[in-house]
Design an enzyme around this catalytic site. Structure first.
Site, PDB file in Angstrom:
ATOM      1  N   CYS B  34      31.454  17.891  27.393  1.00 43.72           N
ATOM      2  CA  CYS B  34      30.213  17.043  27.289  1.00 43.72           C
ATOM      3  C   CYS B  34      30.300  15.931  26.666  1.00 43.72           C
ATOM      4  CB  CYS B  34      29.224  17.874  26.269  1.00 43.72           C
ATOM      5  SG  CYS B  34      28.678  19.443  26.837  1.00 43.72           S
ATOM      6  N   ASP B  36      31.568  14.633  23.975  1.00 46.07           N
ATOM      7  CA  ASP B  36      31.453  14.199  22.492  1.00 46.07           C
ATOM      8  C   ASP B  36      31.845  15.576  21.778  1.00 46.07           C
ATOM      9  OD1 ASP B  36      29.182  15.734  23.115  1.00 46.07           O
ATOM     10  OD2 ASP B  36      27.595  14.154  22.553  1.00 46.07           O
ATOM     11  N   CYS B  61      30.853   8.616  22.407  1.00 45.15           N
ATOM     12  CA  CYS B  61      30.261   6.955  22.352  1.00 45.15           C
ATOM     13  C   CYS B  61      29.984   6.440  20.949  1.00 45.15           C
ATOM     14  CB  CYS B  61      29.074   7.153  23.230  1.00 45.15           C
ATOM     15  SG  CYS B  61      27.795   8.087  22.614  1.00 45.15           S
ATOM     16  N   CYS B 105      23.597  13.018  19.871  1.00 47.66           N
ATOM     17  CA  CYS B 105      24.687  12.605  18.903  1.00 47.66           C
ATOM     18  C   CYS B 105      24.420  12.974  17.453  1.00 47.66           C
ATOM     19  CB  CYS B 105      25.160  11.163  19.099  1.00 47.66           C
ATOM     20  SG  CYS B 105      25.504  10.712  20.732  1.00 47.66           S
TER      21      CYS B 105
END
Lengths: 395, 207
Positions: B34, B36, B61, B105
């Site tokens: 995915c 992350d 990211c 995130c």
């Protein structure tokens, strides 16, 4: 370093050549007239336009009257694909899963209109499956389209082989080519490959943004899809900027004055970049083919264990512009469909970086980029659980 | 991507980053597929249950790194009881906001912290291993953010039905066929639920 001072995203758009700006200026001011008839002003624009069309036609081995100026490459693709389909009325179209979005979105639209589309797969280097192409051809197949140079990994499609397969079919199949990345980066004569229609764009070869052209072989029927008053062109009616067309022709002139020389220069630069990358960064691999099968301006690598948006943002802070195939950097949170289609995994796609070079890039810029990229890679890997796990295993 | 200055600061110079030797507890959430993954390490004072040290690793990211950094700042020096109250909204607020597509995130960072705390509590007999059931599934679905607006799919009433029987999870979703986020959301549901050993199969139905 100020932003954009090292620009390595030339496949998206490229800086305009200073000579191009100079060539355009008179057409923005005293020579602003539209083409037409009767008036001497219009006549002089007619003459200028046919000269520009001639320059562009010559670059692809075509005739001036086979060139339609359009408001960019995407419009040229639309006019050709929708126009050929419109003339055919029904039937079957072939393209591939690694094509440029212009072709894929048009293919999806054709499907909605009742046409059938076959999507060829590609090998691990993004070269389309020729055996599958042969098999996909049906009695009602009227169009094959391809992206000559892949926009992600720079693969040059086997044009000669494709044209032979199409010619061997027992009925005429039109061949539409998107040359957005190919034009000016390889010798490209339309007769060599039996291309019927082809889209090209000015701003990818240091010309102005907002102008492109469609090559249409004489005798190929393209139904009109945009309607309006005819100014410079019948397929793209309405006013087009004569200045942009002048700039387009100038850019072609500059690019094609010594095409083989400029290809050699780009290849030398991209070879240099790739060698430096391998030298300074470990756990890195090339995506797409190596050598002559690849366009000379494209290097795409996956840097393992770290993510592309982070890399691109850190490079950006040093004034370096580079693209990534990471899902995190895309609007739709999706990994690059091209990389996924050629068998890369998510991590390879998320860590992919695409460098596209131009004649304005220098070895010094490449040294600077690789130096910064090596520092950034080391820093992000220090933070990465994936890299720490690998280091643990190595112990 | 429009990031706040705070996000950029934490991305460029993250706090408490790095692998911890001999942590008292740790947790890893997310998956490389995915894009992350976060690991959180904790050092906890056994007597007063204060988080004395915390660090993280992040594959992802800029916002992934920044939210992990801020979550360690928020938890450091807190008691376990107080740290358990830290949510992804707290992380977002401390970072002056995140773009909607990046809210997930902050959920991942907060989630990883909570799992690390829970792992500590279970290992030290402070709580029992929770029973897996519909409530666990709903709690997991509440962590999945619809990227378009940055709100979770339960609050947005996108989950119509949740069933759990004999290791099989069945979820009926209320997302239109033209919704371009369907694939993303489905991927996240699988990722969130399949990490539980109790889950053998996840079936997601769209209209």
């Amino acid at each position: 370093m100020k932003s954009g001072s090292v620009y390595l995203d030339n496949c998206v758009t490229s800086p305009m050549a200073p000579e191009v700006l100079q060539a355009m200026l008179p057409y923005f001011s005293e020579r602003f007239w539209f083409p037409g008839s009767f008036y001497s002003t219009a006549e002089s624009t007619n003459e200028a336009l046919s000269g520009f069309a001639h320059t562009i036609a010559e670059a692809i081995g075509a005739q001036a009257d086979e060139i339609h100026f359009t408001a960019g490459g995407t419009i040229a693709n639309n006019i050709a694909i929708k126009g050929i389909a419109g003339a055919a009325k029904k039937g079957h179209v072939i393209c591939s899963v690694v094509d440029y979005p212009d072709l894929l979105t048009n293919a999806a639209w054709l499907e909605k209109q009742g046409f059938e589309v076959s999507y060829l797969s590609a090998d691990s280097e993004a070269s389309i499956d020729l055996a599958a192409l042969k098999q996909a051809i049906r009695p009602d197949t009227f169009l094959f389209m391809t992206t000559i140079v892949n926009h992600v990994v720079g693969t040059i499609q086997p044009m000669k082989e494709i044209s032979e397969i199409l010619k061997a079919a027992d009925h005429k199949i039109y061949f539409h080519a998107d040359a957005g990345q190919a034009f000016g980066k390889m010798p490209l004569a339309v007769d060599d490959y039996g291309i019927d229609t082809m889209s090209i764009s000015a701003h990818k070869i240091h010309g102005p943004q907002g102008i492109g052209a469609l090559y249409q072989r004489k005798g190929v029927r393209v139904a009109q899809t945009i309607h309006g008053i005819k100014r410079a062109d019948n397929l793209q009616p309405g006013g087009l900027s004569i200045a942009l067309i002048a700039g387009f022709a100038k850019a072609v002139e500059l690019n094609f004055a010594d095409l083989l020389g400029s290809i050699r220069q780009l290849r030398e630069l991209s070879d240099y970049l790739y060698e430096r990358l391998l030298e300074k960064i470990d756990h890195i691999e090339l995506n797409g083919p190596q050598g002559e099968g690849r366009a000379p301006h494209n290097i795409n690598v996956s840097i393992d264990y770290i993510e592309g948006e982070s890399i691109a943002m850190m490079l950006d802070m040093h004034g370096i512009t580079v693209a990534t195939g990471s899902a995190c950097a895309s609007q739709g949170l999706k990994a690059s469909y091209v990389l996924m289609a050629i068998g890369k995994n998510h991590v390879q796609s998320h860590g992919s970086m695409k460098f596209t070079l131009s004649r304005y890039n220098t070895k010094a810029q490449i040294d600077f980029t690789v130096e910064k990229l090596a520092e950034i890679t080391a820093e992000l890997r220090k933070r990465s659980p994936l890299y720490n796990a690998i280091k643990n295993q190595e112990k | 991507m429009q990031y706040s200055q705070k996000v950029l600061d934490h991305f460029m110079n993250p706090h408490n980053v790095g692998k911890m030797e001999n942590p008292d507890a740790s947790a890893t959430e997310g998956s490389p597929s995915c894009g992350d993954q976060v690991t959180v390490y904790l050092k906890i004072n056994e007597d007063n249950h204060i988080i004395e040290d915390i660090s993280f690793l992040s594959y992802g990211c800029a916002s992934n790194i920044a939210t992990a950094s801020i979550i360690t700042d928020l938890a450091k020096g807190k008691s376990l009881e107080d740290a358990k109250k830290i949510t992804y909204e707290d992380a977002m607020e401390a970072l002056d906001g995140l773009p909607p597509v990046k809210v997930h995130c902050s959920v991942l960072a907060a989630d990883t912290l909570q799992t690390a705390i829970s792992n500590y509590e279970i290992a030290h007999g402070l709580k029992e291993v929770p029973n897996f059931g519909k409530e666990t599934i709903l709690a997991e679905l509440k962590k999945i953010i619809y990227p378009q607006v940055g709100t979770d799919i339960v609050t947005l009433k996108m989950v119509k039905y949740v069933g759990f029987n004999d290791g099989e999870v069945m979820i009926d979703m209320n997302m239109m066929s033209f919704d371009s986020w369907r694939e993303n959301v489905a991927e996240e549901i699988h990722e969130h639920l399949e990490k539980y050993p109790e889950v053998k199969k996840v079936e997601i139905n769209f209209p």
